[in-house]
Design a protein around this motif. Structure first.
Motif, PDB file in Angstrom:
ATOM      1  N   GLY A  43       0.787  -1.222   0.000  1.00  0.00           N
ATOM      2  CA  GLY A  43       0.000   0.000   0.000  1.00  0.00           C
ATOM      3  C   GLY A  43       0.818   1.269   0.000  1.00  0.00           C
ATOM      4  N   SER A  44       2.150   1.140   0.018  1.00  0.00           N
ATOM      5  CA  SER A  44       3.001   2.327   0.050  1.00  0.00           C
ATOM      6  C   SER A  44       3.223   2.885  -1.357  1.00  0.00           C
ATOM      7  N   ALA A  45       3.671   4.140  -1.414  1.00  0.00           N
ATOM      8  CA  ALA A  45       3.999   4.758  -2.706  1.00  0.00           C
ATOM      9  C   ALA A  45       5.145   4.013  -3.370  1.00  0.00           C
ATOM     10  N   TYR A  46       6.101   3.527  -2.558  1.00  0.00           N
ATOM     11  CA  TYR A  46       7.226   2.768  -3.114  1.00  0.00           C
ATOM     12  C   TYR A  46       6.740   1.535  -3.871  1.00  0.00           C
ATOM     13  N   GLU A  47       5.764   0.854  -3.319  1.00  0.00           N
ATOM     14  CA  GLU A  47       5.227  -0.332  -3.979  1.00  0.00           C
ATOM     15  C   GLU A  47       4.580   0.046  -5.309  1.00  0.00           C
ATOM     16  N   GLU A  48       3.804   1.140  -5.312  1.00  0.00           N
ATOM     17  CA  GLU A  48       3.159   1.602  -6.547  1.00  0.00           C
ATOM     18  C   GLU A  48       4.196   1.996  -7.581  1.00  0.00           C
ATOM     19  N   MET A  49       5.222   2.732  -7.150  1.00  0.00           N
ATOM     20  CA  MET A  49       6.290   3.136  -8.070  1.00  0.00           C
ATOM     21  C   MET A  49       7.015   1.913  -8.626  1.00  0.00           C
ATOM     22  N   GLY A  50       7.242   0.928  -7.761  1.00  0.00           N
ATOM     23  CA  GLY A  50       7.930  -0.283  -8.201  1.00  0.00           C
ATOM     24  C   GLY A  50       7.189  -0.971  -9.334  1.00  0.00           C
TER      25      GLY A  50
END
Length: 424
Positions: A43-50
């Motif tokens: 749910g983090s932005a890092y996960e979305e960016m990844g």
């Protein structure tokens, strides 16, 4: 084919193979086909960016494996240990000082510290209310965790006096809505699904950092950002007023040994992903050529100065990789193998003449001693000459050396006749 020719050719091929191998090791013309990207929690932005990086780089034939982590601090550890090739980090974190094996690809996006709460006292600026509330500050190795603890310290709040929970963003958001938490500290880009959900919720309120200018003055790595009123939900005017936030800047860290052309490819993907307009910046602001404790890589400096490498401008990535491999193989072939094969005829000629000269040397020694030796010694010479004649007769040489071969046999026969005549 003559055995000498075969031997020389085999030696030349072996040296060529060794040269090509060393050339590939030194020039490293083969970029990795798979990259491990350290991201963050669910749910983090890092996960979305990844996910965006994985999709974008797949178009160039590079597979990206996403490695979930607790956040930026754990990503730093994963990069240091070599368990990840690239990863999202936060600029200005002190632990990055000893990361000598890492390089930066630049700043990628703002990463604000959001504080969502249901505590009315906190909204009125009463920080002491935190002592009696339930607070989630994120996983232990996340940037939100360390930032929250630092924030408490600066405001005279001992963490031992607080009821802290180290929950991932998704779990913390659910518990905040269910009333199991009172306040949630979370660091991340506005692209995060959790932040979008909380920002538009009627049950939680985004806390305003009234003294944001003071924090930025004390900590230059921070940036003051403003969340416009109504950006979460225009119809309900959520948030109800402009809200000030403190923001870190996220960067991409890489192992310094990551192939230069791969770094350029990742930067190209970063430009496609992060150059889009965001809640806090216009189009084209990111990525930026910024370095702090982790310095920019040479590939990043070249990319920001001149754009894509020439090979990637002219050729698709897989073809560019093949071209680099051909260049790496051509260097030893042109510099070592070609001169070596040019020398083969001369080397072969020297070896053949050397065989003849050895026989002539022995023949001259016998010829000079014929008139001054005993009968027993003449018989010994006779035996040696007959052996030489047999040896030369069985010698296999190319047709171009036939004249030398027959001349040698004639000379052996002449000396043999002299020895026989001397024996009577």
């Amino acid at each position: 084919m003559n055995r000498v020719t075969v031997l020389l050719s085999a030696i030349a091929l072996l040296i060529t193979a060794i040269s090509v191998y060393l050339s590939f090791r030194l020039l490293d013309p083969t970029p990795p086909k798979t990259l491990i990207l350290a991201t963050g929690t669910a749910g983090s932005a890092y996960e979305e960016m990844g996910r965006s990086y994985r999709k974008t780089l797949r178009e160039s034939g590079v597979e990206v494996q996403l490695l979930a982590s607790g956040g930026a601090l754990e990503n730093l550890e994963l990069l240091k240990s070599g368990e990840a090739d690239i990863g999202f980090l936060t600029m200005g974190y002190p632990a990055a000082q000893d990361a000598v094996n890492l390089r930066s690809l630049g700043a990628m996006f703002f990463e604000p510290l959001w504080v969502f709460t249901q505590d009315n006292d906190l909204l009125e600026g009463n920080l002491d209310s935190l002592r009696r509330t339930r607070i989630s500050i994120g996983p232990s190795k996340s940037r939100s965790n360390s930032a929250s603890r630092k924030l408490f310290e600066l405001n005279g709040l001992a963490t031992s006096d607080l009821n802290l929970f180290e929950l991932d963003p998704t779990t913390a958001a659910q518990q905040l809505k269910q009333g199991k938490l009172d306040t949630l500290f979370i660091t991340g880009n506005s692209i995060s699904p959790v932040i979008k959900q909380l920002l538009s919720s009627r049950n939680t309120v985004l806390v305003d950092f009234e003294r944001a200018d003071a924090y930025v003055a004390l900590f230059p790595e921070l940036t003051k950002l403003t969340v416009p009123a109504g950006v979460g939900d225009l119809a309900l005017n959520i948030p109800s007023s402009d809200t000030r936030l403190l923001a870190f800047t996220a960067m991409l860290g890489v192992n310094k040994d990551l192939h230069p052309i791969t770094q350029s490819l990742v930067l190209e993907a970063a430009e496609r992903i992060h150059a889009k307009p965001d809640l806090f910046h216009q189009a084209g602001v990111f990525p930026q050529a910024r370095d702090q404790l982790i310095i920019l890589s040479d590939s990043a400096k070249a990319y920001y100065a001149d754009g894509r490498p020439l090979l990637l401008r002219l050729l698709p990535y897989p073809v560019a990789v093949l071209f680099m491999q051909l260049i790496a193989a051509a260097i030893p072939l042109l510099g070592i193998a070609y001169p070596m094969f040019k020398l083969l005829p001369s080397a072969f000629h020297w070896i053949m003449r050397h065989q003849f000269y050895r026989v002539y040397s022995e023949l001259r020694q016998i010829d000079r001693s014929i008139g001054n030796i005993t009968e027993a010694e003449l018989k010994t010479h006779l035996e040696r000459l007959e052996n030489l004649e047999q040896k030369v007769t069985g010698l296999k040489v190319p047709i171009t050396y036939s004249t030398m071969l027959y001349a040698l046999k004639g000379h052996i026969g002449s000396v043999l006749k002299r020895v026989r005549d001397a024996l009577g």
